[in-house]
Every structure is written in C-alpha cells, then in structure tokens.
Design an enzyme around this catalytic site. Structure first.
Site, PDB file in Angstrom:
ATOM      1  N   LYS A 174      58.302  15.480  48.626  1.00  0.00           N
ATOM      2  CA  LYS A 174      57.524  15.600  49.857  1.00  0.00           C
ATOM      3  C   LYS A 174      56.998  14.207  50.223  1.00  0.00           C
ATOM      4  O   LYS A 174      56.036  13.718  49.632  1.00  0.00           O
ATOM      5  CB  LYS A 174      56.364  16.579  49.644  1.00  0.00           C
ATOM      6  CG  LYS A 174      55.276  16.548  50.714  1.00  0.00           C
ATOM      7  CD  LYS A 174      55.799  17.026  52.043  1.00  0.00           C
ATOM      8  CE  LYS A 174      54.705  16.924  53.087  1.00  0.00           C
ATOM      9  NZ  LYS A 174      54.380  15.524  53.475  1.00  0.00           N
ATOM     10  N   GLU A 249      48.706   8.974  40.453  1.00  0.00           N
ATOM     11  CA  GLU A 249      48.395   7.554  40.674  1.00  0.00           C
ATOM     12  C   GLU A 249      47.564   7.500  41.944  1.00  0.00           C
ATOM     13  O   GLU A 249      48.065   7.744  43.033  1.00  0.00           O
ATOM     14  CB  GLU A 249      49.684   6.744  40.813  1.00  0.00           C
ATOM     15  CG  GLU A 249      49.480   5.255  40.541  1.00  0.00           C
ATOM     16  CD  GLU A 249      49.264   4.449  41.812  1.00  0.00           C
ATOM     17  OE1 GLU A 249      48.080   4.266  42.179  1.00  0.00           O
ATOM     18  OE2 GLU A 249      50.254   4.026  42.413  1.00  0.00           O
ATOM     19  N   CYS A 283      47.605   0.260  46.801  1.00  0.00           N
ATOM     20  CA  CYS A 283      46.643   0.906  45.905  1.00  0.00           C
ATOM     21  C   CYS A 283      45.933  -0.106  45.017  1.00  0.00           C
ATOM     22  O   CYS A 283      44.769   0.076  44.661  1.00  0.00           O
ATOM     23  CB  CYS A 283      47.330   1.971  45.061  1.00  0.00           C
ATOM     24  SG  CYS A 283      48.746   1.351  44.112  1.00  0.00           S
ATOM     25  N   GLU A 384      37.237   3.065  48.730  1.00  0.00           N
ATOM     26  CA  GLU A 384      38.533   2.465  49.040  1.00  0.00           C
ATOM     27  C   GLU A 384      38.766   2.517  50.550  1.00  0.00           C
ATOM     28  O   GLU A 384      38.764   3.584  51.148  1.00  0.00           O
ATOM     29  CB  GLU A 384      39.658   3.209  48.320  1.00  0.00           C
ATOM     30  CG  GLU A 384      41.020   2.582  48.548  1.00  0.00           C
ATOM     31  CD  GLU A 384      42.131   3.312  47.829  1.00  0.00           C
ATOM     32  OE1 GLU A 384      43.032   2.636  47.299  1.00  0.00           O
ATOM     33  OE2 GLU A 384      42.103   4.551  47.798  1.00  0.00           O
TER      34      GLU A 384
END
Length: 490
Positions: A174, A249, A283, A384
């Site tokens: 996906k 992750e 990331c 973040e």
C-alpha cells in the site's frame, strides 16, 4: 497515465470505481489518474496473497530461483532507470539529481543485495550428547502487508518488498495515496519478469482505511509500516488482534551537534544538507541543530546567509537544489508550524514563507527556514515538522550537548561534527538513536540496519537483520529412534 491496482496477477480498477488525480507538486498539474480502492479491494488482495502463499508457488521455490527473480527485477529497473527517476521527480517533487543518483540506484541495489543475502543464510545444527540433533531453520512469515510513505516512494517500498520476497513471503503493498507512480512502474516490472500471480499485490487508496485493514486482518501475518509515529501507534494497536509481527520505522527529531573545532564552512554545508535535503521530508532529517556557544552566533548568521541562496524550484532541472513539498495539505501543515514558532517567541532567522515568485505559485514550495534562540518547550523543537524548517540551539559542553540531544521522544538519528574523534565517539555512544554519523549526514547503506530507539519505531530495515524480520525461526529436534522416557512408574 492511468494507474490501476495489481491483484492476483491482474490490473484492476477499484470495486467502487473511484479514482484520484495525481499531481506534480512543483506545478500543481495532474500527471496521472489512479484507482482509489476500498477495504473490499484490500480484502481481495489479502486473499490473493494468502492463496499464493499457502499454495507454495513462491515459498517452495529454491533460494536460487527466488534470487533469480530479484536479479531480473533489478536488471529491468536499471534499464528503465532514467524514465523512473523522472517519474519519481514529477510525482514526489524531489530534485532529479537525487532520484537519478540516489533513489533509483539504491532501489536497484536493494533487490540485488537481498538476492545475494538469501543465498548466504546458513542452517544451524547442534549434535547433543545423546547423539540427537537440533536444527534451526528459517521460514517465511507468510502474508506481509507493506505500507510505505510518500517521501521516498520507490526506495522505501524496495526496502520491504525485496527482503519479503527473498524470504519467500507474499506481499500486499500500500503506497501513499499521493505518490503511486513509481511503484506502479515497479509492479509492471514484476509482471514483465513473470512473478507468479498473487505473490505481489498492489492496492491504491486512502491509507487510514486500507492500511488499517492490512493491520487488522487475521490473514496477514506481518505488517511493515514507515510513516508518522501516531499512525504507527494505530497500526500497532490494530495488529494486536492476531499478534502479527510488526516492523515500524517512524518519526524523528534528530540532533546534529557542532563543536567549535570543526572546519566552519564544511560544517555549515553539512548542516544545510542535513535539514534541506528533499525539502526536509526525510525521517532522519537533522531538524535540531546544537551548536557550541563560542561559535553559535557566527554559525547561525552564516547558515542563514547560505540557506537564502539555495536554488528552489521544479526539480526536473539539474540546477535545482531543493524542490517543493510533496502535497498541498502537508505544505499547509508545515506553514502552521512556522507560525507556531513565531508565536512562541523563536527568532525567525530566514525563510518562513511560501514561495510563489518566478512561476512557482502553483507549486507547494516553502523557503528554507531557520529558527534560532529556541527553547525545548516549543512545538517546533518537540514535534516532527517534516519540512525545510531548522531549529538551532546553543550548548556549553559535551554533557550539555548530550542532554539536549536526547531530550526527545524520538531516537531515530543523530550526528556529531568535531575534529576530535575520541570526543565524537564518546558523544555518539551516549546518543539514544539508532542511526548515527560522525562528520557526515544522511549516508545510508543497504547492508546496515535502519531504524530507531524510543518512539521512532520497532525493528529494523536493511542489512541482514532486515531479512530476518521477514522470517520465522523453527527449532527441529531429531532422534533417529524413539526411546522410552522412563518417567512413569506404571
């Protein structure tokens, strides 16, 4: 370009007939129309993957046979590298020199690495004192649901697909709803090389519903997710139903520590690369910069001076150094964070605005942004942002640098810049992060594990361990002949 789902070896529309326009984030233009699936489409893909796995059509192949498929996939990717690199730039917005020199080559390398790696795995065996034998074997987990983000659409997909297939699993992939183009091309390659029907399935559509179905389904044995921490927490809760294996992750707020003995200009350039590469949509982005107090003011001034000169624009040009954010809603979110930083009293040193000049008004561009004089309670320091926004803070000594670096719910990455390598090793050893660098940033290697501490995830991608996370261990104890136990009197 019409993009459909690939289920059980066939290209399919969504059962609902829904479709979504796919945009070029640099121009706002529609570049493709993609099927927009439903939970029912997801169930069909899971059923196909389940049937293919249970039949043994893939898992029963020899290691060499599976490896050959992966080599062929890598070869076809290499043949189409220039085409796919341009498509990745058009769909994601990242600069062409990144897709050409990093994303596509690393994708190719990943398939070849796991084709090699699966052939290196050795069976363990132990002979006991009674002449019995114990054998430890590794088997595929089963059906794997793979959910990948929009910042590195093809490369991160390969990080999961390659080891999953190498291990003998079947997969349902996906991708992010806004960046399906390069993955669609990858599945076209799967079809070209003759991957058996049902082994690799592609579903397209909203992640909240389709991803949740992958995580909840009792027919899925493992889910691997790359994305934000809140979404990862939802995946983890949903996966608890059948105790499926989970690899996550997740987010980061990674520190880059600059001591006062560095080569000044080199350190400035690396700090820029740490945060502004891929418009900060990484990331591991070095979004928190910690600078020794003796060079802090000069460093911030020079950093802003150079950041203001970054060439921002449509990444299809080789001269462009930073492209747009990948989608409009994320651009708006990043602008809200910038507003929050100003309201909370951080000093805006440069940027802070959407770029609309020079024909960029239809794209999703934000100027390279730097905040100085921040404190740890500000949202821009704690959360973040995932954009070209850097916060800079000063530190006094090693102890202060480590304390501030570790003051985060995240623990994905971190780096130290100093000419004193002993000091660098001391500091890195104290960072609570899974990926660290000394005097460099953003370098990634297919043979080395990738993942983080704390709320930055569970498990690891890449390296030999990345293959092991797609396998189960089985212990087989062998006696050549059954003997009486002698435990019972009667």
């Amino acid at each position: 370009m019409n993009i459909n789902m690939f289920i059980d070896g066939e290209w399919r529309e969504s059962l609902s007939g829904g479709r979504k326009d796919i945009l070029n984030p640099a121009t706002g233009e529609v570049i493709a129309s993609a099927a927009s699936g439903t939970v029912e489409d997801t169930k069909l893909a899971i059923k196909a993957a389940r049937g293919a796995f249970d039949s043994g059509i893939w898992s029963n192949l020899s290691v060499d046979e599976r490896a050959d498929y992966l080599y062929k996939i890598a070869d076809r990717l290499e043949e189409k590298a220039a085409e796919i690199a341009l498509l990745e730039t058009e769909n994601n917005g990242k600069v062409i020199r990144a897709t050409t020199n990093v994303d596509i080559p690393v994708t190719i390398q990943t398939f070849r690495y796991y084709a090699d790696q699966i052939k290196l795995m050795e069976q363990e065996s132990y002979t006991r004192a009674d002449s019995s034998e114990t054998i430890i074997i590794q088997e595929p987990v089963g059906v794997c649901g793979l959910i990948v983000p929009w910042n590195f659409p093809l490369m991160i997909a390969a990080w999961s697909i390659a080891p999953a297939l190498a291990a003998g699993n079947t997969v349902v992939l996906k991708p992010a709803e806004v960046t399906p183009v390069s993955v669609y091309k990858l599945f076209g390659i799967f079809e070209e090389v003759g991957l058996p029907a049902g082994v690799a399935n592609l579903i397209l559509g909203p992640g909240s519903k389709m991803g949740n179905e992958l995580a909840e389904s009792f027919e899925v044995d493992k889910v691997a997710f790359t994305g934000g921490t809140q979404a990862g927490q939802s995946i983890l809760r949903a996966a608890a139903g059948n105790m499926k294996k989970v690899t996550l992750e997740l987010g980061g707020k990674s520190p880059l520590i600059i001591f006062d003995d560095v080569d000044f200009e080199t350190a400035v350039e690396n700090a820029m690369f740490g945060i502004f590469h891929n418009a900060g949509q990484v990331c591991t982005a070095a979004s928190r910069l910690l600078v020794h107090e003796t060079i802090y003011d000069r460093f911030v001034e020079r950093l802003a001076e150079r950041a203001n000169k970054i060439v921002v624009g449509n990444g299809e040009s080789e001269t462009i150094e930073m492209g747009p954010l990948t989608n409009e809603s994320h651009m708006i979110e990043v602008l809200h964070y910038i507003k929050s930083g100003i309201e909370e009293g951080a000093r805006l040193v440069c940027g802070g605005n959407r770029i609309t000049e020079n024909g960029l008004d239809q794209g999703f561009f934000i100027a390279p942004t730097i905040f100085a004089d921040v404190n740890p309670n500000m949202r821009i320091v704690k959360e973040e942002i995932f954009g070209p926004v850097l916060v800079v803070e000063k530190f006094k000594d090693e102890e202060d640098a480590v304390r501030k670096a570790n003051d985060s719910i995240y623990g994905l990455a971190g780096a130290v810049f100093t000419e004193d390598i002993d000091r660098a090793r001391r500091v890195v050893s104290k960072l609570r992060a899974g990926i660290t660098w000394i005097n460099s940033y953003h370098l990634a290697y297919v043979d080395s594990p990738w993942g983080g501490y704390k709320q930055s995830g569970i498990g690891r991608s890449l390296g030999a361990i990345g293959l092991e996370y797609f396998m189960e261990l089985k212990q087989i104890n062998i006696h050549q002949k059954a003997n009486p136990v002698g435990w019972y009197a009667n």
